[in-house]
Design a protein around this motif. Structure first.
Motif, mmCIF file in Angstrom:
data_model
loop_
_atom_site.group_PDB
_atom_site.id
_atom_site.type_symbol
_atom_site.label_atom_id
_atom_site.label_comp_id
_atom_site.label_asym_id
_atom_site.label_seq_id
_atom_site.Cartn_x
_atom_site.Cartn_y
_atom_site.Cartn_z
ATOM 1 N N ALA A 161 127.090 17.585 -67.168
ATOM 2 C CA ALA A 161 125.841 18.380 -67.622
ATOM 3 C C ALA A 161 126.113 20.094 -67.388
ATOM 4 O O ALA A 161 125.015 20.233 -66.885
ATOM 5 C CB ALA A 161 124.879 18.298 -66.509
ATOM 6 N N PRO A 162 126.616 20.043 -69.359
ATOM 7 C CA PRO A 162 127.420 21.564 -68.914
ATOM 8 C C PRO A 162 125.861 22.358 -68.980
ATOM 9 O O PRO A 162 126.379 23.971 -69.729
ATOM 10 C CB PRO A 162 128.171 21.033 -70.729
ATOM 11 C CG PRO A 162 126.990 19.722 -71.451
ATOM 12 C CD PRO A 162 126.908 18.929 -70.635
ATOM 13 N N ASP A 163 125.019 21.781 -69.704
ATOM 14 C CA ASP A 163 124.221 23.018 -70.199
ATOM 15 C C ASP A 163 123.063 23.106 -68.763
ATOM 16 O O ASP A 163 122.547 24.396 -68.646
ATOM 17 C CB ASP A 163 122.932 22.228 -71.027
ATOM 18 C CG ASP A 163 123.425 21.980 -72.259
ATOM 19 O OD1 ASP A 163 124.450 22.671 -72.991
ATOM 20 O OD2 ASP A 163 123.005 21.107 -72.379
ATOM 21 N N VAL A 164 123.509 22.714 -67.265
ATOM 22 C CA VAL A 164 123.141 23.146 -66.410
ATOM 23 C C VAL A 164 123.899 23.898 -64.934
ATOM 24 O O VAL A 164 125.636 23.551 -65.387
ATOM 25 C CB VAL A 164 122.393 21.806 -64.837
ATOM 26 C CG1 VAL A 164 122.195 22.397 -64.037
ATOM 27 C CG2 VAL A 164 121.575 20.734 -66.085
ATOM 28 N N PRO A 165 123.800 24.742 -64.796
ATOM 29 C CA PRO A 165 124.167 26.166 -63.791
ATOM 30 C C PRO A 165 125.279 24.889 -63.153
ATOM 31 O O PRO A 165 124.845 24.492 -62.436
ATOM 32 C CB PRO A 165 123.776 26.993 -63.492
ATOM 33 C CG PRO A 165 122.566 27.086 -64.430
ATOM 34 C CD PRO A 165 122.260 25.755 -65.266
ATOM 35 N N THR B 87 112.305 17.315 -63.381
ATOM 36 C CA THR B 87 112.610 16.734 -62.203
ATOM 37 C C THR B 87 112.730 18.510 -61.872
ATOM 38 O O THR B 87 114.039 19.245 -62.454
ATOM 39 C CB THR B 87 113.520 15.782 -61.447
ATOM 40 O OG1 THR B 87 113.704 15.570 -60.268
ATOM 41 C CG2 THR B 87 115.045 16.752 -61.460
ATOM 42 N N ASN B 88 113.032 18.637 -60.320
ATOM 43 C CA ASN B 88 112.816 20.450 -59.763
ATOM 44 C C ASN B 88 113.506 20.189 -59.014
ATOM 45 O O ASN B 88 114.709 20.634 -58.947
ATOM 46 C CB ASN B 88 111.771 20.851 -59.577
ATOM 47 C CG ASN B 88 111.044 20.767 -60.137
ATOM 48 O OD1 ASN B 88 109.754 20.491 -60.407
ATOM 49 N ND2 ASN B 88 111.027 22.023 -61.520
ATOM 50 N N VAL B 89 114.135 18.415 -58.122
ATOM 51 C CA VAL B 89 114.981 18.872 -57.034
ATOM 52 C C VAL B 89 115.335 17.518 -57.516
ATOM 53 O O VAL B 89 114.588 16.250 -57.258
ATOM 54 C CB VAL B 89 114.240 18.255 -55.964
ATOM 55 C CG1 VAL B 89 115.361 18.464 -53.923
ATOM 56 C CG2 VAL B 89 113.472 20.302 -55.569
ATOM 57 N N ALA B 90 117.122 17.079 -57.322
ATOM 58 C CA ALA B 90 117.229 15.404 -57.716
ATOM 59 C C ALA B 90 118.249 15.006 -56.111
ATOM 60 O O ALA B 90 118.904 15.859 -55.735
ATOM 61 C CB ALA B 90 117.913 15.844 -59.399
ATOM 62 N N LEU B 91 117.688 14.510 -55.739
ATOM 63 C CA LEU B 91 118.362 13.832 -54.562
ATOM 64 C C LEU B 91 119.263 12.878 -54.801
ATOM 65 O O LEU B 91 118.554 11.409 -55.013
ATOM 66 C CB LEU B 91 117.568 13.812 -53.078
ATOM 67 C CG LEU B 91 116.776 14.336 -53.175
ATOM 68 C CD1 LEU B 91 115.277 14.762 -51.411
ATOM 69 C CD2 LEU B 91 117.160 16.167 -52.351
ATOM 70 N N ALA C 191 119.872 16.392 -70.120
ATOM 71 C CA ALA C 191 118.734 16.271 -71.198
ATOM 72 C C ALA C 191 117.730 16.668 -70.361
ATOM 73 O O ALA C 191 117.152 17.203 -71.767
ATOM 74 C CB ALA C 191 119.329 14.597 -71.567
ATOM 75 N N GLY C 192 116.703 16.576 -69.637
ATOM 76 C CA GLY C 192 115.454 15.955 -69.080
ATOM 77 C C GLY C 192 115.015 17.010 -68.629
ATOM 78 O O GLY C 192 114.059 17.251 -67.746
ATOM 79 N N ALA C 193 116.105 17.496 -66.533
ATOM 80 C CA ALA C 193 115.567 17.486 -65.580
ATOM 81 C C ALA C 193 115.050 19.576 -65.796
ATOM 82 O O ALA C 193 115.192 20.788 -67.489
ATOM 83 C CB ALA C 193 116.793 18.249 -64.714
ATOM 84 N N ALA C 194 114.288 20.328 -65.387
ATOM 85 C CA ALA C 194 113.916 21.508 -65.120
ATOM 86 C C ALA C 194 114.398 22.313 -64.786
ATOM 87 O O ALA C 194 115.843 22.780 -64.256
ATOM 88 C CB ALA C 194 112.915 21.728 -64.389
ATOM 89 N N SER C 195 114.515 23.524 -65.301
ATOM 90 C CA SER C 195 115.116 24.708 -66.040
ATOM 91 C C SER C 195 116.023 25.105 -63.989
ATOM 92 O O SER C 195 116.446 25.648 -64.342
ATOM 93 C CB SER C 195 114.682 25.958 -66.886
ATOM 94 O OG SER C 195 114.021 26.081 -66.553
ATOM 95 N N ASP C 196 114.963 25.059 -63.523
ATOM 96 C CA ASP C 196 115.596 25.366 -62.258
ATOM 97 C C ASP C 196 115.571 24.062 -61.099
ATOM 98 O O ASP C 196 115.890 24.472 -60.015
ATOM 99 C CB ASP C 196 113.650 25.708 -61.201
ATOM 100 C CG ASP C 196 113.054 25.152 -61.226
ATOM 101 O OD1 ASP C 196 113.243 23.380 -61.779
ATOM 102 O OD2 ASP C 196 112.189 25.312 -60.131
ATOM 103 N N VAL C 197 116.445 22.981 -62.335
ATOM 104 C CA VAL C 197 117.022 21.611 -61.127
ATOM 105 C C VAL C 197 117.822 22.414 -59.882
ATOM 106 O O VAL C 197 118.926 23.393 -60.099
ATOM 107 C CB VAL C 197 116.628 20.704 -61.778
ATOM 108 C CG1 VAL C 197 118.945 21.232 -62.564
ATOM 109 C CG2 VAL C 197 117.332 18.946 -61.124
ATOM 110 N N ARG C 198 117.635 21.584 -59.382
ATOM 111 C CA ARG C 198 118.695 21.336 -58.279
ATOM 112 C C ARG C 198 118.952 20.022 -57.634
ATOM 113 O O ARG C 198 118.261 19.257 -57.283
ATOM 114 C CB ARG C 198 118.436 22.516 -56.830
ATOM 115 C CG ARG C 198 118.059 23.704 -56.830
ATOM 116 C CD ARG C 198 117.054 24.947 -55.173
ATOM 117 N NE ARG C 198 117.826 26.225 -55.292
ATOM 118 C CZ ARG C 198 116.147 26.362 -56.376
ATOM 119 N NH1 ARG C 198 115.218 25.917 -57.029
ATOM 120 N NH2 ARG C 198 116.622 27.950 -55.937
#
Ligand code: NAX
Length: 328
Positions: free
Chosen positions: A144-148, A81-85, A118-125
């Motif tokens: 989500a420690p690996d997501v900025p 996923t790129n955008v999660a609402l 675990a699975g979102a795209a690297s640009d996830v917002r």
């Protein structure tokens, strides 16, 4: 026309979901050149209703809608996923204590944060709409420690838009005449809608209003309690206006704020304005290059200081309650 962007919407069968999905699919979230693939996440008992909404989305024949998948499993729903609402949440029901509410939502936003990790795209917002939105965003980010961390945000744009509308009505101006209004703190009744930096057609808003008592006794409580007033009038909580604010939030995040203006969003504090680092608090923010930035170096008068501190104290309490419950 670019590759489809994956947009995951949780709580897709709810009332905000129903007001939101059609606007996302029509291109209002990401713009007229960006196709979207929708991923709807619901609890198993609401999957059938989500399927009904998906049928209606098909029936709109939106040129930008590249596909719809329906899930009752967070890992699948957030994969790529790129955008999660994050709209779906456990509402407070009669007799529910705050700890119960935080527990129920910790049980939703912890696993969803982990699935994004675990699975979102690297640009996830990520935009959290479901209440308590700030603390739910904080819980998700903790998982989500690996997501900025700055990719996790909470929605206070509805409060911002409510404040614009109230100020425009009072001053017989239009919302587009108003700049630099700000919502600080928690998306709750303690929030601080701040007019001290706002301008109306370039003039200081407080000078145009020229009535301190109105600001303190009418404007601030009207904005802060607007959600309850909508429930009272409509017999249901804000839905279309909440969906509209979610569209505005993501659109601004992706496309930026206009020169000379700002908006409001719940973002992870960098310690600015005495808000403890790491808390998800609303601030005046600009956006450019797809990143939010807290507006720096604003003067904060004594009244504002007191209001910001009170709302931030509530956020600290919520965080401590979540920690005490072992939810992070
Ligand atoms: P609804 O009750 O109509 O819909 C919520 C949907 O979420 C339901 O279909 C439910 O099945 C689903 N859901 C519950 N748990 C889920 C999970 N674990 N995964 C996926 N879906 C799940 O509520 P609605 O009116 O749409 O409001 C949604 C949330 O937005 C509520 O928490 C509400 O308090 C919050 N709001 C936030 C606002 C803001 O400004 N930040 C304003 C509007 C709104 O009050």
């Amino acid at each position: 026309v670019s590759q489809p962007v994956n947009v995951t919407v949780t709580g897709a069968a709810g009332q905000i979901g129903y007001a939101l999905l059609f606007r996302v699919a029509s291109g209002q979230l990401l713009g007229p050149d960006t196709p979207v693939r929708l991923r709807l996440l619901e609890v198993p008992q609401a999957v059938k209703a989500a399927e009904g909404t998906a049928m209606e989305l098909d029936d709109c024949a939106f040129p930008l809608l590249a596909g719809i998948d329906i899930h009752d499993d967070a890992t699948a729903a957030f994969d790529g996923t790129n955008v999660a609402l994050l709209v779906g949440a456990r509402p407070r029901t009669a007799g529910m204590e705050r700890g119960d509410l935080l527990s129920a939502n910790g049980g939703i936003f912890g696993p969803q944060g982990a699935a994004i990790n675990a699975g979102a795209a690297s640009d996830v917002r990520v935009l959290v709409v479901g209440n308590p939105a700030n603390t739910n965003a904080w819980i998700a980010a903790q998982h989500a420690p690996d997501v900025p961390a700055d990719r996790f945000t909470a929605m206070t744009r509805l409060d911002h838009n409510r404040a614009l509308a109230q100020l425009a009505a009072r001053t017989r101006s239009t919302v587009s005449d108003i700049q630099r209004l700000a919502i600080w703190g928690n998306h709750s009744a303690t929030q601080y809608p701040d007019l001290t930096h706002a301008t109306i057609s370039g003039r200081p808003a407080l000078e145009v209003v020229d009535d301190e008592a109105w600001v303190r006794d009418t404007f601030i409580p009207t904005v802060a309690k607007r959600g309850a007033a909508i429930i009272e009038a409509r017999g249901a909580s804000s839905a279309a206006s909440a969906a509209n604010a979610a569209i505005d939030h993501v659109h601004t995040w992706v496309h930026g704020t206009p020169e000379g203006d700002w908006t409001s969003a719940g973002v992870v504090s960098d310690g600015s304005y005495g808000v403890p680092e790491g808390l998800v608090s609303s601030f005046p923010v600009t956006s450019s290059g797809g990143e939010w930035r807290i507006v720096p170096d604003l003067d904060v008068d004594d009244f504002s200081r007191e209001r910001i501190d009170a709302s931030v104290a509530e956020l600290v309490e919520e965080r401590e309650a979540v920690r005490a419950l072992g939810l992070v």
